[in-house]
Design an enzyme around this catalytic site. Structure first.
Site, PDB file in Angstrom:
ATOM      1  N   ASP A   7       0.879  -1.154   0.000  1.00 47.75           N
ATOM      2  CA  ASP A   7       0.000   0.000   0.000  1.00 47.75           C
ATOM      3  C   ASP A   7       0.932   1.222   0.000  1.00 47.75           C
ATOM      4  O   ASP A   7       2.110   1.103   0.358  1.00 47.75           O
ATOM      5  CB  ASP A   7      -0.847  -0.045   1.286  1.00 47.75           C
ATOM      6  N   LEU A   8       0.433   2.378  -0.415  1.00 45.18           N
ATOM      7  CA  LEU A   8       1.319   3.548  -0.504  1.00 45.18           C
ATOM      8  C   LEU A   8       1.176   4.465   0.719  1.00 45.18           C
ATOM      9  O   LEU A   8       2.079   4.571   1.551  1.00 45.18           O
ATOM     10  CB  LEU A   8       1.014   4.304  -1.802  1.00 45.18           C
ATOM     11  N   ASP A   9       0.003   5.107   0.806  1.00 48.65           N
ATOM     12  CA  ASP A   9      -0.217   6.069   1.890  1.00 48.65           C
ATOM     13  C   ASP A   9      -0.253   5.358   3.241  1.00 48.65           C
ATOM     14  O   ASP A   9      -1.102   4.497   3.467  1.00 48.65           O
ATOM     15  CB  ASP A   9      -1.536   6.818   1.628  1.00 48.65           C
ATOM     16  N   THR A  15       1.104  10.507   3.062  1.00 48.98           N
ATOM     17  CA  THR A  15       0.398  11.515   2.267  1.00 48.98           C
ATOM     18  C   THR A  15      -0.914  11.908   2.948  1.00 48.98           C
ATOM     19  O   THR A  15      -1.544  12.884   2.558  1.00 48.98           O
ATOM     20  CB  THR A  15       0.126  11.016   0.829  1.00 48.98           C
ATOM     21  N   LYS A  43      -8.777   7.158   5.338  1.00 50.10           N
ATOM     22  CA  LYS A  43      -7.532   6.450   5.001  1.00 50.10           C
ATOM     23  C   LYS A  43      -7.814   5.162   4.222  1.00 50.10           C
ATOM     24  O   LYS A  43      -8.613   4.340   4.647  1.00 50.10           O
ATOM     25  CB  LYS A  43      -6.724   6.160   6.270  1.00 50.10           C
ATOM     26  N   GLY A  44      -7.168   5.033   3.069  1.00 44.07           N
ATOM     27  CA  GLY A  44      -7.322   3.838   2.247  1.00 44.07           C
ATOM     28  C   GLY A  44      -8.601   3.820   1.423  1.00 44.07           C
ATOM     29  O   GLY A  44      -8.846   2.899   0.656  1.00 44.07           O
ATOM     30  N   ARG A  47     -11.171   8.361  -3.605  1.00 46.41           N
ATOM     31  CA  ARG A  47     -11.419   9.809  -3.582  1.00 46.41           C
ATOM     32  C   ARG A  47     -12.912  10.131  -3.474  1.00 46.41           C
ATOM     33  O   ARG A  47     -13.327  10.942  -2.644  1.00 46.41           O
ATOM     34  CB  ARG A  47     -10.830  10.434  -4.844  1.00 46.41           C
ATOM     35  N   SER A 112      -2.356   0.357  -4.373  1.00 47.77           N
ATOM     36  CA  SER A 112      -2.863   1.567  -3.710  1.00 47.77           C
ATOM     37  C   SER A 112      -4.197   2.004  -4.301  1.00 47.77           C
ATOM     38  O   SER A 112      -4.472   1.753  -5.473  1.00 47.77           O
ATOM     39  CB  SER A 112      -1.828   2.689  -3.884  1.00 47.77           C
ATOM     40  N   ALA A 113      -4.995   2.709  -3.496  1.00 49.74           N
ATOM     41  CA  ALA A 113      -6.272   3.247  -3.984  1.00 49.74           C
ATOM     42  C   ALA A 113      -6.070   4.592  -4.674  1.00 49.74           C
ATOM     43  O   ALA A 113      -7.008   5.141  -5.256  1.00 49.74           O
ATOM     44  CB  ALA A 113      -7.235   3.412  -2.805  1.00 49.74           C
ATOM     45  N   SER A 114      -4.847   5.126  -4.615  1.00 49.10           N
ATOM     46  CA  SER A 114      -4.630   6.493  -5.105  1.00 49.10           C
ATOM     47  C   SER A 114      -4.390   6.579  -6.610  1.00 49.10           C
ATOM     48  O   SER A 114      -3.552   5.864  -7.160  1.00 49.10           O
ATOM     49  CB  SER A 114      -3.437   7.115  -4.383  1.00 49.10           C
ATOM     50  N   ASN A 116      -3.095   9.136  -7.846  1.00 49.75           N
ATOM     51  CA  ASN A 116      -1.859   9.921  -7.935  1.00 49.75           C
ATOM     52  C   ASN A 116      -0.609   9.079  -7.659  1.00 49.75           C
ATOM     53  O   ASN A 116       0.504   9.613  -7.640  1.00 49.75           O
ATOM     54  CB  ASN A 116      -1.902  11.076  -6.931  1.00 49.75           C
ATOM     55  N   LYS A 143     -10.956  -1.510  -1.634  1.00 46.27           N
ATOM     56  CA  LYS A 143     -10.684  -2.368  -0.480  1.00 46.27           C
ATOM     57  C   LYS A 143     -11.870  -2.224   0.472  1.00 46.27           C
ATOM     58  O   LYS A 143     -12.355  -1.118   0.635  1.00 46.27           O
ATOM     59  CB  LYS A 143      -9.394  -1.920   0.233  1.00 46.27           C
ATOM     60  N   GLU A 167       0.102  -3.235   4.725  1.00 46.22           N
ATOM     61  CA  GLU A 167      -1.061  -2.340   4.786  1.00 46.22           C
ATOM     62  C   GLU A 167      -1.156  -1.578   6.102  1.00 46.22           C
ATOM     63  O   GLU A 167      -0.752  -2.088   7.141  1.00 46.22           O
ATOM     64  CB  GLU A 167      -2.343  -3.182   4.669  1.00 46.22           C
ATOM     65  N   ASP A 168      -1.721  -0.362   6.038  1.00 48.24           N
ATOM     66  CA  ASP A 168      -1.939   0.410   7.271  1.00 48.24           C
ATOM     67  C   ASP A 168      -3.422   0.642   7.546  1.00 48.24           C
ATOM     68  O   ASP A 168      -3.755   1.352   8.504  1.00 48.24           O
ATOM     69  CB  ASP A 168      -1.239   1.775   7.196  1.00 48.24           C
TER      70      ASP A 168
HETATM   71  P1  B16 Z   1      -6.326   9.886  -4.619  1.00 50.43           P
HETATM   72  P2  B16 Z   1      -3.571   4.196  -0.235  1.00 50.43           P
HETATM   73  C1  B16 Z   1      -5.371   6.159  -0.479  1.00 50.43           C
HETATM   74  O1  B16 Z   1      -4.050   5.703  -0.609  1.00 50.43           O
HETATM   75  C2  B16 Z   1      -5.451   7.159   0.682  1.00 50.43           C
HETATM   76  O2  B16 Z   1      -5.164   6.501   1.899  1.00 50.43           O
HETATM   77  C3  B16 Z   1      -6.851   7.729   0.751  1.00 50.43           C
HETATM   78  O3  B16 Z   1      -6.934   8.652   1.798  1.00 50.43           O
HETATM   79  C4  B16 Z   1      -7.180   8.401  -0.594  1.00 50.43           C
HETATM   80  O4  B16 Z   1      -8.496   8.916  -0.575  1.00 50.43           O
HETATM   81  C5  B16 Z   1      -7.031   7.365  -1.705  1.00 50.43           C
HETATM   82  O5  B16 Z   1      -5.717   6.828  -1.702  1.00 50.43           O
HETATM   83  C6  B16 Z   1      -7.304   7.961  -3.079  1.00 50.43           C
HETATM   84  O6  B16 Z   1      -6.299   8.889  -3.369  1.00 50.43           O
HETATM   85  O7  B16 Z   1      -7.324  10.967  -4.347  1.00 50.43           O
HETATM   86  O8  B16 Z   1      -4.912  10.377  -4.710  1.00 50.43           O
HETATM   87  O9  B16 Z   1      -6.728   9.078  -5.843  1.00 50.43           O
HETATM   88  O10 B16 Z   1      -3.542   4.116   1.268  1.00 50.43           O
HETATM   89  O11 B16 Z   1      -4.548   3.217  -0.861  1.00 50.43           O
HETATM   90  O12 B16 Z   1      -2.202   4.140  -0.843  1.00 50.43           O
HETATM   91 MG    MG Z   2      -2.837   3.208   3.258  1.00 48.87          MG
END
Ligand code: B16
Ligand code: MG
Length: 206
Positions: A7-9, A15, A43-44, A47, A112-114, A116, A143, A167-168
């Protein structure tokens, strides 16, 4: 462990603090204060789902079109805040642990869910460690659905049972379980459960 899926964040970089600042600004524009404790719920989470939680906290209803615009506003601000992100913000032990796994021949994926995530990996100068990247652009189910980790294992050409997820978030731990992977919880606050192993940061694994 033949494959490691990160996982990233919260595992590689914090972040969450920038996500929080950007959501707080949006909330302020909408006329309410968004507490840090409420941010824990984001978290996780994707968006759009994060925005829905924020609006629920503020007691605000919005059309789909308005929600799209709000999510864009928050993301533009978040990306602006990440402009100066660099290696110094890697969480303790993250790069050394990636290096160690590489030297042992373990394949590495991001889960990751991000949306970015690729840009963040580039800014942290760690893209080269990853054999596969699964992020918010390539999954449709959030997730605790196992999709992100099943895809990660598949892209590495491995059986999920031979992969360990780092994972966190509790939803992420459940997703890893649902995928049939092993799971290491990165748990600073001692609140996570159902993992195979618990660490405060990746440095604890060196
Ligand atoms: P984005 P992860 C997640 O990252 C964040 O924990 C979560 O707070 C955020 O809303 C999600 O990514 C989406 O991010 O807006 O950049 O697409 O923990 O899955 O690495
Ligand atoms: Mg995370």
């Amino acid at each position: 462990m033949k494959g490691a899926i990160f996982d990233l964040d919260g595992v590689i970089v914090d972040t969450a603090k920038y996500h929080y600042l950007a959501w707080k600004e949006l909330a302020a524009r909408l006329g309410f204060f968004f507490k840090e404790s409420d941010n824990e719920r984001l978290k996780g989470v994707s968006r759009m789902r994060s925005l829905e939680i924020l609006l629920e906290v503020g007691g605000i209803t919005a059309s789909d079109e308005e929600k799209e615009a709000m999510a864009k506003e928050k993301n533009d601000r978040y990306v602006e805040m990440l402009a100066s992100l660099n290696k110094s913000e890697l969480l303790e032990g993250a790069e050394d642990y990636l290096k160690k796994l590489k030297s042992e021949g373990v394949l590495i994926a991001l889960g990751s869910a991000s949306k970015n995530a690729p840009m963040i990996l580039d800014k942290l100068e760690i893209t080269e460690y990853f054999d596969a990247i699964v992020d918010g652009n390539s999954v449709s189910k959030a997730k605790p659905d196992p999709e992100v980790f099943l895809k990660g294992a598949e892209m590495l050409g491995l059986d999920p049972a031979d992969c360990v997820v780092f994972e966190d978030s509790q939803a992420g731990i459940e997703a890893a379980r649902n995928a049939g992977c092993g799971v290491v919880a990165v748990d600073i606050n001692g609140v996570l459960f159902d993992a195979d192993k618990y660490v405060k940061c990746l440095k604890d694994l060196l």
